[in-house]
Design an enzyme around this catalytic site. Structure first.
Site, PDB file in Angstrom:
ATOM      1  N   SER A  10       0.866  -1.162  -0.329  1.00 34.45           N
ATOM      2  CA  SER A  10      -0.072   0.010   0.227  1.00 34.45           C
ATOM      3  C   SER A  10       0.822   1.107  -0.045  1.00 34.45           C
ATOM      4  O   SER A  10       2.207   1.145   0.475  1.00 34.45           O
ATOM      5  CB  SER A  10      -0.650  -0.067   1.289  1.00 34.45           C
ATOM      6  OG  SER A  10      -1.503   1.317   1.416  1.00 34.45           O
TER       7      SER A  10
ATOM      8  N   TYR B 171      -1.305  -0.912   9.981  1.00 22.93           N
ATOM      9  CA  TYR B 171      -1.263  -1.144   8.486  1.00 22.93           C
ATOM     10  C   TYR B 171       0.001  -0.720   7.754  1.00 22.93           C
ATOM     11  O   TYR B 171       0.655  -1.776   7.137  1.00 22.93           O
ATOM     12  CB  TYR B 171      -2.633  -0.503   7.891  1.00 22.93           C
ATOM     13  CG  TYR B 171      -2.904  -0.828   6.544  1.00 22.93           C
ATOM     14  CD1 TYR B 171      -3.614  -2.051   6.117  1.00 22.93           C
ATOM     15  CD2 TYR B 171      -2.689   0.019   5.636  1.00 22.93           C
ATOM     16  CE1 TYR B 171      -3.658  -2.231   4.842  1.00 22.93           C
ATOM     17  CE2 TYR B 171      -3.108  -0.127   4.298  1.00 22.93           C
ATOM     18  CZ  TYR B 171      -3.531  -1.263   3.953  1.00 22.93           C
ATOM     19  OH  TYR B 171      -4.046  -1.785   2.500  1.00 22.93           O
TER      20      TYR B 171
ATOM     21  N   LYS C 287       2.769  -3.289   5.971  1.00 18.69           N
ATOM     22  CA  LYS C 287       2.910  -3.454   4.526  1.00 18.69           C
ATOM     23  C   LYS C 287       4.490  -2.615   4.447  1.00 18.69           C
ATOM     24  O   LYS C 287       5.072  -3.222   3.544  1.00 18.69           O
ATOM     25  CB  LYS C 287       2.089  -2.273   4.060  1.00 18.69           C
ATOM     26  CG  LYS C 287       0.579  -2.565   3.883  1.00 18.69           C
ATOM     27  CD  LYS C 287       0.251  -3.728   3.133  1.00 18.69           C
ATOM     28  CE  LYS C 287      -1.042  -4.084   2.971  1.00 18.69           C
ATOM     29  NZ  LYS C 287      -1.562  -5.306   2.381  1.00 18.69           N
TER      30      LYS C 287
END
Ligand code: NDP
Length: 246
Positions: free
Chosen positions: A144, A157, A161
C-alpha cells in the site's frame, strides 16, 4: 502477452475472494495460468469466481484457509502442492483496522500485522523450496501507499505493509540467482469495499492527482506483467500504482 509460457503454471492468489484479488485471478487465468483462488470467510465467492473462470475457458480451483493460522495454512498448501509446484504467489490477503495511535487497541495492532505480514510468511515459506526446484517463480506482494508514506490512523497497517517491502527486498536477493523475482505492488486508493467506506468522491479528488480511484483491473494488469516471462529482470522493487498520490 505470451499465453504459452504461463500455460500449466500454477498461481495462488490469497484473498482471491476480495475486490483486488478477484481481478488478479481473472487476469492471470486469462493469461493461461491455472489459478488457485483463495478465500477465508467467503468460500462461496471463491467458488463463484472459479466457475466464472472455467466458463470463460480458464483453469481455476478454490482453496480456503486463514493465513494467520500457520499450521492450517501449511496443511492446506501441502495438499495444493500435491498437484505440482506453485510458481506464482500473489500475497494479496489483507485487512485494515484503523485508529489513531493513542487509541489503538493491542488486538487491532496484532490482527492487521498478523494477516498481512505473518500471512505472507505462512503462505510464502512452504512454497519457496518447490519453486526453487523449478528455477522459475514470481512472488508478488500487494502492499500500500501507506507502507511507503504512512497514513494517519494506520500505524498498524503501514507497519505491516512497510515490513513487507523490507522482507521482499531481502527475499529477492536470496532468490535472484534461481530465476525467482520478488516484488511489491503498492496501490493507492482502489475501488473496492475496503476503500469505499474510507474515501468519498471529494476525498479522492483531493488526494489523487488523477482525480479518481484506481480500478482493481488496473492493479491486476500490473501484477500480470510482473508474473510474466518478460518481467524477469524486475526484482526487489516496490511499484506504486496510485494515480500520482506520492
Ligand atoms: P477486500 O476486503 O475486498 O479483500 C480482502 C481479502 O483478504 C479477502 O479476499 C479476504 O478473504 C482476505 N482475507 C482477510 N483476512 C484474511 C485471513 N485472515 N486469511 C485469509 N484471507 C484473508 O480488500 P481489497 O481487495 O481492497 O484489498 C486487497 C489487498 O490490497 C489488501 O492487501 C489491501 O491491503 C491492499 N490494498 C487495497 C487498497 C484499496 O484501496 N482497496 C489500497 C491499497 C492496498 P475473505 O473475504 O474470504 O475472508
Amino acid at each position: 502477452m505470451n499465453q504459452g509460457a504461463s500455460k500449466n503454471r500454477r498461481a495462488l492468489v490469497t484473498g482471491g475472494s476480495g475486490g483486488i484479488g478477484s481481478a488478479i485471478c481473472r487476469r492471470l487465468a486469462s493469461q493461461g495460468f491455472e489459478v488457485l483462488v483463495h478465500a477465508n470467510r467467503q468460500p462461496v465467492a471463491a467458488e463463484r469466481l472459479v466457475a466464472e473462470i472455467a466458463a470463460a475457458g480458464g483453469s481455476a480451483q478454490a482453496c480456503v484457509f486463514d493465513v494467520t493460522d500457520g499450521p492450517a495454512t501449511a496443511q492446506a498448501l501441502e495438499a495444493l502442492l500435491e498437484g505440482g509446484p506453485i510458481q506464482v504467489v500473489v500475497n494479496n490477503a489483507g485487512i485494515h483496522d484503523d485508529a489513531v495511535f493513542p487509541g489503538m487497541q493491542p488486538a487491532q495492532w496484532h490482527r492487521v500485522i498478523d494477516v498481512s505480514l505473518h500471512g505472507f510468511f505462512h503462505v510464502t515459506q512452504p512454497l519457496v523450496m518447490p519453486m526453487l526446484r523449478t528455477r522459475w517463480g514470481r512472488i508478488i506482494n500487494i502492499t500500500s501507499v501507506a507502507g511507503i508514506a504512512g497514513n494517519k490512523g494506520q500505524a498498524n497497517y503501514s507497519a505491516a505493509k512497510g515490513a513487507l517491502h523490507a522482507a521482499s527486498k531481502t527475499l529477492s536477493m536470496e532468490l535472484a540467482s534461481r530465476g525467482i523475482t520478488v516484488n511489491c505492488v503498492a496501490p493507492g486508493i482502489i475501488q473496492t469495499s475496503m476503500s469505499e467506506a474510507a474515501f468519498d468522491a471529494q476525498a479522492v479528488a483531493q488526494l489523487v492527482p488523477v482525480k479518481r480511484a484506481g480500478r482493481p483491473e488496473e492493479v491486476a494488469g500490473l501484477v500480470a506483467y510482473l508474473a510474466s516471462e518478460e518481467a524477469g529482470y524486475i526484482t526487489g522493487q516496490v511499484i506504486s500504482i496510485n494515480g500520482g498520490m506520492i
